[in-house]
Design an enzyme around this catalytic site. Structure first.
Site, PDB file in Angstrom:
ATOM      1  N   ALA A  29       0.842  -1.189   0.000  1.00 19.96           N
ATOM      2  CA  ALA A  29       0.000   0.000   0.000  1.00 19.96           C
ATOM      3  C   ALA A  29       0.880   1.242   0.000  1.00 19.96           C
ATOM      4  CB  ALA A  29      -0.894   0.014   1.237  1.00 19.96           C
ATOM      5  N   THR A  30       0.646   2.132  -0.924  1.00 18.25           N
ATOM      6  CA  THR A  30       1.408   3.370  -1.031  1.00 18.25           C
ATOM      7  C   THR A  30       0.467   4.438  -1.558  1.00 18.25           C
ATOM      8  OG1 THR A  30       2.000   2.687  -3.248  1.00 18.25           O
ATOM      9  CG2 THR A  30       3.636   2.313  -1.552  1.00 18.25           C
ATOM     10  N   THR A  31       0.621   5.659  -1.384  1.00 18.68           N
ATOM     11  CA  THR A  31       1.722   6.458  -0.879  1.00 18.68           C
ATOM     12  C   THR A  31       1.227   7.329   0.264  1.00 18.68           C
ATOM     13  OG1 THR A  31       2.757   6.570  -3.060  1.00 18.68           O
ATOM     14  CG2 THR A  31       3.293   8.343  -1.534  1.00 18.68           C
TER      15      THR A  31
END
Lengths: 252, 237
Positions: A29-31
């Site tokens: 999971a980003t950002t």
């Protein structure tokens, strides 16, 4: 009784990975990022979770409120990161209720560091890596200044004087924030809440141009970032309606 | 001593007398279910009597401060472990009291070679409306009952405790503010402390908000608080 919630649990709260860890494609999971503005600290995140080149979800919440005065932005393995968030939420509330006082900000910062260090096996195997950002303010102190900390996956903590970012899209965002800190008019630290919220959405849209793992922010269809403000009174979520209003005013 | 049933019964009887003697002078605590939430009320001298247990749960007690603390810690630990392992919704008074607290109190009371817990208490769980609130009167020996009238008093004397609860039920109006309810609790608290006959007690025109030399504690499990934590302290003045 020392207010240590983890001591009550029969096994490590955060899952440990052994030598035979699964080899499936991990979820990431980003950002996420945080920066100081005139109103306090803005912490923001996109909504995309990916597994390799698969978009797993575009509705992921990555900014976790740990208590009324601290929060954590997650980047890395959601399974481990969400469990760390839940552990810290329970630990902080347990401490406050059992000890009849809030845990200090340095102790909260350290608590996250300890969870990361306890996740050493997952980090080394690359399966459960978490690189979070922590933002908080000392409770019951109206003059306290909100602080931002970022961590390496092994648990080292670093205070960010201006901004911090984590996740695959954070490079673009940190570049822009660095530019604005030097030549911006105004600089992010001088921005009003309205300006900072608009900036946060624009940063995520910019990061999404270069990083397929960043997404879920589309102001044209009322999809905005998750944005929270940390200031001496505590945490405040910036609602979609507020973000839409700020966005429209900035676009005039 | 325990090899003879009679001696054991005698020892238990002695413990009841001992606890009763130790509780003399302890002043009552109150819990009242209202549309705004559940009011928890007590008056202390240095030691707190009203506490937060979990998101929707509160506790008020009288007795030995160390024993109040033991029971409070046991409740907080059980609630947080349950909330972490399952969810906040799974933390219910029915389970906490049946499986964690009443057994602890009963064991403590019946183990005659160790000192008993000297504590009388009220536990409260906030529901979506007063009809869904849960109020439990827990006694030092683990015995407990669920109160459905919306008013619970815990005092050292059972007869006076029942009288105080009846007085409050008779004098509370549906549109009373939480501050007024707290004021009425203080009126009946003072009457019990002074040994007055509650049958002759009338609510004064101006309700008190303080007691000289003591700390008035009031907290509300607030139905309208945003977020998970529903407990907040009340300022009466």
């Amino acid at each position: 009784m020392n207010g240590d919630f983890l001591a009550l649990l029969p096994k490590p709260a955060v899952p440990q990975f052994g030598a035979n860890a699964p080899t499936t494609q991990p979820l990431h999971a980003t950002t996420v990022f945080a920066f100081h503005c005139a109103a306090g600290v803005i912490i923001a995140g996109d909504h995309r979770a990916t597994a390799g080149n698969i978009v797993f979800s575009d509705k992921t919440e990555k900014i976790l409120e740990l208590d009324s005065h601290s929060l954590m932005a997650i980047a890395g393995s959601p399974a481990t990161a969400f469990e760390m968030g839940r552990t810290l939420q329970t630990s902080f509330e347990f401490y406050r209720r059992s000890q009849l006082q809030s845990m200090s900000l340095p102790a909260k910062i350290r608590a996250l560091s300890q969870l990361l260090r306890n996740n050493l096996a997952g980090t080394i195997q690359g399966f459960g890596v978490v690189a979070p950002i922590f933002a908080g303010v000392e409770p019951n102190d109206p003059s306290a200044k909100p602080q931002i900390y970022f961590y390496d996956p092994l648990g080292a903590q670093f205070e960010a004087t201006n901004y911090a970012g984590s996740g695959s899209g954070s490079g673009s965002i940190k570049s822009v924030l660095s530019f604005l800190e030097r030549w911006g008019q105004p600089k992010p630290a001088e921005m009003s809440l309205e300006q900072a919220v608009v900036l946060a959405n624009r940063l995520l849209m910019t990061a999404a141009e270069f990083d397929t793992a960043t997404g879920g922010v589309h102001p044209e269809v009322r999809e905005f970032a998750t944005i929270k403000l940390v200031s001496p009174p505590g945490i405040r979520s910036i609602s979609t309606a507020e973000q839409e209003q700020f966005w429209k005013e900035a676009s005039k | 001593m325990t090899e003879e049933p009679y001696r054991w019964l005698e020892a238990i009887g002695n413990r009841r007398e001992y606890i009763s003697e130790q509780m003399k002078g302890a002043t009552p605590v109150f819990a009242v279910s209202r549309p705004e939430g559940i009011l928890l009320f007590g008056v202390g001298i240095g030691h707190s009597k009203v506490f937060e247990i979990y998101d929707r749960h509160g506790f008020a007690a009288l007795g030995h401060p160390v024993d109040i603390e033991k029971l409070r810690q046991a409740a907080i630990e059980a609630a947080h472990v349950e909330g972490f392992n399952r969810s906040a919704k799974d933390v219910t008074l029915r389970r906490l009291i049946s499986f964690a607290l009443s057994t602890t109190l009963k064991n403590s009371f019946e183990q005659i070679f160790s000192p008993p817990l000297i504590v009388e208490s009220i536990f409260a769980e906030l529901g979506e409306s007063p009809a869904h609130d849960v109020l439990v009167r827990v006694r030092y020996d683990g015995n407990h009952h669920y109160e459905t009238s919306g008013v619970v008093v815990a005092a050292s004397d059972r007869k006076r405790e029942d009288e105080a609860a009846a007085w409050l039920r008779a004098n509370l109006k549906t549109d009373d503010s939480v501050t007024r309810v707290a004021g009425l609790c203080l009126v009946v608290w003072q009457a019990l402390a002074d040994g007055k006959n509650l049958a002759e007690l009338l609510p004064p025109d101006v309700l008190p908000t303080s007691v000289a030399g003591k700390t008035v504690e009031a907290a509300l499990l607030d139905r309208k608080l945003p977020g998970a934590v529903q407990y907040r302290l009340l300022e009466l003045k």
